[in-house]
Every structure is written in structure tokens, then in C-alpha cells.
Design a protein around this motif. Sequence first.
Motif, PDB file in Angstrom:
ATOM      1  N   LEU A 119       0.817  -1.204   0.000  1.00  0.00           N
ATOM      2  CA  LEU A 119       0.000   0.000   0.000  1.00  0.00           C
ATOM      3  C   LEU A 119       0.854   1.259   0.000  1.00  0.00           C
ATOM      4  O   LEU A 119       1.954   1.297   0.589  1.00  0.00           O
ATOM      5  CB  LEU A 119      -0.934  -0.002   1.204  1.00  0.00           C
ATOM      6  CG  LEU A 119      -2.168  -0.914   1.036  1.00  0.00           C
ATOM      7  CD1 LEU A 119      -2.792  -1.242   2.368  1.00  0.00           C
ATOM      8  CD2 LEU A 119      -3.179  -0.259   0.111  1.00  0.00           C
ATOM      9  N   LYS A 120       0.337   2.279  -0.663  1.00  0.00           N
ATOM     10  CA  LYS A 120       1.015   3.561  -0.791  1.00  0.00           C
ATOM     11  C   LYS A 120       0.136   4.663  -0.194  1.00  0.00           C
ATOM     12  O   LYS A 120      -1.093   4.503  -0.141  1.00  0.00           O
ATOM     13  CB  LYS A 120       1.269   3.867  -2.267  1.00  0.00           C
ATOM     14  CG  LYS A 120       2.052   2.802  -3.004  1.00  0.00           C
ATOM     15  CD  LYS A 120       2.159   3.143  -4.485  1.00  0.00           C
ATOM     16  CE  LYS A 120       2.934   2.074  -5.239  1.00  0.00           C
ATOM     17  NZ  LYS A 120       3.046   2.386  -6.690  1.00  0.00           N
ATOM     18  N   PRO A 121       0.725   5.768   0.213  1.00  0.00           N
ATOM     19  CA  PRO A 121      -0.090   6.869   0.749  1.00  0.00           C
ATOM     20  C   PRO A 121      -1.182   7.317  -0.224  1.00  0.00           C
ATOM     21  O   PRO A 121      -2.276   7.703   0.216  1.00  0.00           O
ATOM     22  CB  PRO A 121       0.942   7.973   0.972  1.00  0.00           C
ATOM     23  CG  PRO A 121       2.203   7.242   1.270  1.00  0.00           C
ATOM     24  CD  PRO A 121       2.165   6.025   0.368  1.00  0.00           C
ATOM     25  N   GLU A 122      -0.918   7.232  -1.512  1.00  0.00           N
ATOM     26  CA  GLU A 122      -1.925   7.646  -2.494  1.00  0.00           C
ATOM     27  C   GLU A 122      -3.099   6.673  -2.599  1.00  0.00           C
ATOM     28  O   GLU A 122      -4.064   6.942  -3.305  1.00  0.00           O
ATOM     29  CB  GLU A 122      -1.291   7.851  -3.878  1.00  0.00           C
ATOM     30  CG  GLU A 122      -0.433   6.695  -4.361  1.00  0.00           C
ATOM     31  CD  GLU A 122       1.051   6.918  -4.089  1.00  0.00           C
ATOM     32  OE1 GLU A 122       1.397   7.360  -2.967  1.00  0.00           O
ATOM     33  OE2 GLU A 122       1.853   6.609  -4.990  1.00  0.00           O
ATOM     34  N   ASP A 123      -3.016   5.539  -1.897  1.00  0.00           N
ATOM     35  CA  ASP A 123      -4.152   4.618  -1.837  1.00  0.00           C
ATOM     36  C   ASP A 123      -5.154   5.038  -0.764  1.00  0.00           C
ATOM     37  O   ASP A 123      -6.231   4.440  -0.646  1.00  0.00           O
ATOM     38  CB  ASP A 123      -3.683   3.195  -1.554  1.00  0.00           C
ATOM     39  CG  ASP A 123      -2.844   2.609  -2.674  1.00  0.00           C
ATOM     40  OD1 ASP A 123      -1.835   1.945  -2.369  1.00  0.00           O
ATOM     41  OD2 ASP A 123      -3.210   2.814  -3.849  1.00  0.00           O
ATOM     42  N   THR A 124      -4.799   6.042   0.018  1.00  0.00           N
ATOM     43  CA  THR A 124      -5.701   6.526   1.060  1.00  0.00           C
ATOM     44  C   THR A 124      -7.008   7.015   0.454  1.00  0.00           C
ATOM     45  O   THR A 124      -7.008   7.861  -0.445  1.00  0.00           O
ATOM     46  CB  THR A 124      -5.042   7.667   1.850  1.00  0.00           C
ATOM     47  OG1 THR A 124      -3.921   7.148   2.569  1.00  0.00           O
ATOM     48  CG2 THR A 124      -6.017   8.294   2.834  1.00  0.00           C
ATOM     49  N   ALA A 125      -8.111   6.449   0.927  1.00  0.00           N
ATOM     50  CA  ALA A 125      -9.423   6.786   0.375  1.00  0.00           C
ATOM     51  C   ALA A 125     -10.497   6.018   1.136  1.00  0.00           C
ATOM     52  O   ALA A 125     -10.186   5.100   1.907  1.00  0.00           O
ATOM     53  CB  ALA A 125      -9.492   6.413  -1.110  1.00  0.00           C
ATOM     54  N   VAL A 126     -11.734   6.392   0.887  1.00  0.00           N
ATOM     55  CA  VAL A 126     -12.858   5.571   1.302  1.00  0.00           C
ATOM     56  C   VAL A 126     -13.130   4.602   0.157  1.00  0.00           C
ATOM     57  O   VAL A 126     -13.285   5.026  -0.997  1.00  0.00           O
ATOM     58  CB  VAL A 126     -14.102   6.419   1.596  1.00  0.00           C
ATOM     59  CG1 VAL A 126     -15.286   5.515   1.940  1.00  0.00           C
ATOM     60  CG2 VAL A 126     -13.829   7.395   2.732  1.00  0.00           C
ATOM     61  N   TYR A 127     -13.171   3.338   0.465  1.00  0.00           N
ATOM     62  CA  TYR A 127     -13.382   2.298  -0.541  1.00  0.00           C
ATOM     63  C   TYR A 127     -14.828   1.816  -0.483  1.00  0.00           C
ATOM     64  O   TYR A 127     -15.341   1.494   0.597  1.00  0.00           O
ATOM     65  CB  TYR A 127     -12.415   1.132  -0.303  1.00  0.00           C
ATOM     66  CG  TYR A 127     -11.014   1.453  -0.755  1.00  0.00           C
ATOM     67  CD1 TYR A 127     -10.222   2.357  -0.047  1.00  0.00           C
ATOM     68  CD2 TYR A 127     -10.463   0.863  -1.901  1.00  0.00           C
ATOM     69  CE1 TYR A 127      -8.938   2.674  -0.456  1.00  0.00           C
ATOM     70  CE2 TYR A 127      -9.192   1.167  -2.321  1.00  0.00           C
ATOM     71  CZ  TYR A 127      -8.426   2.078  -1.594  1.00  0.00           C
ATOM     72  OH  TYR A 127      -7.152   2.388  -2.020  1.00  0.00           O
TER      73      TYR A 127
END
Length: 114
Positions: free
Chosen positions: A84-92
Motif C-alpha cells: 500500500l502507498k499513501p496515495e491509496d488513502t481513500a474511502v473504498y
Amino acid sequence: VQLQASGGGWVQAGGSLRLSCVASGSISSMNHMGWYRQAPGKQREWVADISSGDSINYEDSVKGRFTISRDNAKNTMYLQMNSLKPEDTAVYYCVAEQGQDLYWGQGTLVTVSS
């Protein structure tokens, strides 16, 4: 049909999480199921999908890191997220398509720290 997404949380970069999406009814009749995500201040974007025949597609940035799967016996879809990368941060959000109908889950927050 109601969808319940879970499995989100906080993880450091390089870590892994597995999201689950449990349906209130049978998913075997769902033409397609998939995952979307929405990062802060951005539009919702498609991440991956899987058909009833197990045909799978991934958005380019997650290829090789994320794996989508479904277990019809458990009425559950999964998203295994590795590296996982910081840019994967999100509501899924999970989504399911059945005929002309589209069903959305409530979303689960994934936070990846650097």
C-alpha cells in the motif's frame, strides 16, 4: 440487496489490508462486482471489478498490488491490497450490478501513512 464493506483501517506504507464486501443476498446472479474509491477532495474512481465468470480488471495504479476475488458461497467479495502507498488513502466502496440495478455499499476508510 444490501452491501456491507469492512476491513479498512490505518496502515503504514508497504503494508497490507483485506477489504470484504458482504451481500445480504446471493451474489451468484450479480453480473459484475467491484470496488471504487474516493480520496479526500477527489472524485470517486474505479479500482477493480470481477464478473460472474471471474473475468477481472484493474485500474493501472493497483495492478500487481491489489487482488479482487469473490466467494459466491459466502456472498462475499474481497479486495486484497498489498504494498500500500499513501496515495491509496481513500474511502473504498463496493458495488454490485444485477441486471439494470446497481447496489453500493457504505464505504470503508483506508488510511496509508508514509
